[in-house]
Design a protein around this motif. Structure first.
Motif, PDB file in Angstrom:
ATOM      1  N   UNK A 200      88.910 -13.937 -43.868  1.00  0.00           N
ATOM      2  CA  UNK A 200      90.050 -13.282 -43.227  1.00  0.00           C
ATOM      3  C   UNK A 200      90.425 -14.053 -41.970  1.00  0.00           C
ATOM      4  N   UNK A 201      91.725 -14.250 -41.766  1.00  0.00           N
ATOM      5  CA  UNK A 201      92.233 -14.866 -40.544  1.00  0.00           C
ATOM      6  C   UNK A 201      92.910 -13.780 -39.714  1.00  0.00           C
ATOM      7  N   UNK A 202      92.464 -13.617 -38.477  1.00  0.00           N
ATOM      8  CA  UNK A 202      93.078 -12.672 -37.540  1.00  0.00           C
ATOM      9  C   UNK A 202      93.905 -13.488 -36.552  1.00  0.00           C
ATOM     10  N   UNK A 203      95.208 -13.184 -36.484  1.00  0.00           N
ATOM     11  CA  UNK A 203      96.120 -13.925 -35.614  1.00  0.00           C
ATOM     12  C   UNK A 203      96.689 -12.964 -34.571  1.00  0.00           C
ATOM     13  N   UNK A 204      96.425 -13.254 -33.309  1.00  0.00           N
ATOM     14  CA  UNK A 204      96.958 -12.442 -32.214  1.00  0.00           C
ATOM     15  C   UNK A 204      96.983 -13.307 -30.958  1.00  0.00           C
TER      16      UNK A 204
ATOM     17  N   UNK B 258      92.600  -8.565 -28.170  1.00  0.00           N
ATOM     18  CA  UNK B 258      92.681  -8.019 -29.524  1.00  0.00           C
ATOM     19  C   UNK B 258      91.909  -8.871 -30.529  1.00  0.00           C
ATOM     20  N   UNK B 259      91.918 -10.187 -30.346  1.00  0.00           N
ATOM     21  CA  UNK B 259      91.098 -11.027 -31.237  1.00  0.00           C
ATOM     22  C   UNK B 259      89.625 -10.671 -31.084  1.00  0.00           C
TER      23      UNK B 259
ATOM     24  N   UNK C 115      88.420  -7.854 -30.080  1.00  0.00           N
ATOM     25  CA  UNK C 115      88.176  -6.487 -30.531  1.00  0.00           C
ATOM     26  C   UNK C 115      88.168  -6.413 -32.062  1.00  0.00           C
ATOM     27  N   UNK C 116      89.094  -7.108 -32.711  1.00  0.00           N
ATOM     28  CA  UNK C 116      89.261  -6.974 -34.153  1.00  0.00           C
ATOM     29  C   UNK C 116      88.293  -7.826 -34.970  1.00  0.00           C
ATOM     30  N   UNK C 117      87.976  -9.018 -34.507  1.00  0.00           N
ATOM     31  CA  UNK C 117      87.105  -9.905 -35.291  1.00  0.00           C
ATOM     32  C   UNK C 117      85.752  -9.258 -35.607  1.00  0.00           C
ATOM     33  N   UNK C 118      85.067  -8.638 -34.630  1.00  0.00           N
ATOM     34  CA  UNK C 118      83.788  -8.005 -34.975  1.00  0.00           C
ATOM     35  C   UNK C 118      83.932  -6.824 -35.938  1.00  0.00           C
ATOM     36  N   UNK C 119      85.035  -6.116 -35.864  1.00  0.00           N
ATOM     37  CA  UNK C 119      85.268  -4.987 -36.777  1.00  0.00           C
ATOM     38  C   UNK C 119      85.402  -5.495 -38.205  1.00  0.00           C
ATOM     39  N   UNK C 120      86.206  -6.531 -38.371  1.00  0.00           N
ATOM     40  CA  UNK C 120      86.419  -7.102 -39.700  1.00  0.00           C
ATOM     41  C   UNK C 120      85.123  -7.735 -40.207  1.00  0.00           C
ATOM     42  N   UNK C 121      84.399  -8.399 -39.335  1.00  0.00           N
ATOM     43  CA  UNK C 121      83.126  -9.008 -39.709  1.00  0.00           C
ATOM     44  C   UNK C 121      82.112  -7.939 -40.117  1.00  0.00           C
TER      45      UNK C 121
ATOM     46  N   UNK D 290      89.768 -16.743 -36.243  1.00  0.00           N
ATOM     47  CA  UNK D 290      90.881 -16.255 -35.428  1.00  0.00           C
ATOM     48  C   UNK D 290      91.792 -17.401 -35.039  1.00  0.00           C
ATOM     49  N   UNK D 291      93.025 -17.046 -34.735  1.00  0.00           N
ATOM     50  CA  UNK D 291      94.014 -17.993 -34.228  1.00  0.00           C
ATOM     51  C   UNK D 291      94.804 -17.294 -33.131  1.00  0.00           C
ATOM     52  N   UNK D 292      95.172 -18.051 -32.104  1.00  0.00           N
ATOM     53  CA  UNK D 292      95.858 -17.478 -30.941  1.00  0.00           C
ATOM     54  C   UNK D 292      97.372 -17.440 -31.096  1.00  0.00           C
ATOM     55  N   UNK D 293      97.895 -18.008 -32.168  1.00  0.00           N
ATOM     56  CA  UNK D 293      99.341 -17.992 -32.381  1.00  0.00           C
ATOM     57  C   UNK D 293      99.639 -18.279 -33.846  1.00  0.00           C
ATOM     58  N   UNK D 294     100.874 -18.011 -34.225  1.00  0.00           N
ATOM     59  CA  UNK D 294     101.295 -18.335 -35.591  1.00  0.00           C
ATOM     60  C   UNK D 294     101.248 -19.841 -35.802  1.00  0.00           C
TER      61      UNK D 294
END
Length: 162
Positions: free
Chosen positions: A27-31, A36-37, A39-45, A53-57
């Motif tokens: 999964x790639x989390x982009x924010x 938020x990166x 916060x969300x990355x450990x939840x998804x993991x 993760x990526x900091x931008x589109x």
């Protein structure tokens, strides 16, 4: 005590993971917001996915250009330079990535956000603080994929077609 069953599966039957049932989805989390990166990355993991993760589109598109592959993308819709909707259009315009499912992240998953996300080719929208909805959306999108993409059957069918 927690046991890593996947470890023992790899020892006993290394080829089991090639069928697709036991592999972990990427999964790639982009924010654009580090908060938020983080916060969300450990939840998804914790839900059992491999997370990047990526900091931008633009950063996310660069990952794909360098050969990275992901099973799904979770992206903020309100980012500077390129918003999540434009990111979805840009990614899906490339035939190699047209089928990568995307989920929109918004402050609130209002009906207008969901409608705009679907219009941009995303599979759904969730609120950034709604952890359960995010995991449920990923599970819904990827659950069928695990049992419909079989490496062995794909090789047999490709051989039969040749």
């Amino acid at each position: 005590e927690i046991l890593d069953i996947a470890h023992f599966m790899r020892l006993a039957r290394p080829s089991a993971f090639s069928r697709g049932h036991a592999r972990r989805f990427r999964i790639l989390v982009v924010d654009d917001k580090l908060f938020f990166r983080d916060m969300l990355a450990p939840i998804v993991s914790a839900a059992g996915y491999d997370v990047s993760t990526a900091a931008s589109a633009a950063d996310a598109l660069a990952l794909f250009a360098r050969g990275a592959r992901f099973d799904a993308i979770v992206t903020d819709i309100d980012m500077p330079d390129m918003d999540g909707y434009a990111f979805a259009h840009a990614l899906h315009a490339d035939a190699r990535f047209a089928d990568v499912p995307m989920i929109a992240l918004a402050a609130h998953a209002a009906p207008a956000v969901l409608a705009a996300a679907r219009a941009a080719g995303m599979r759904g929208a969730v609120g950034k603080f709604d952890r359960a909805a995010l995991v449920a959306a990923l599970t819904e999108i990827l659950d069928g994929t695990a049992f419909n993409n079989h490496a062995i059957e794909s090789r047999v069918m490709a051989g039969a077609a040749a």
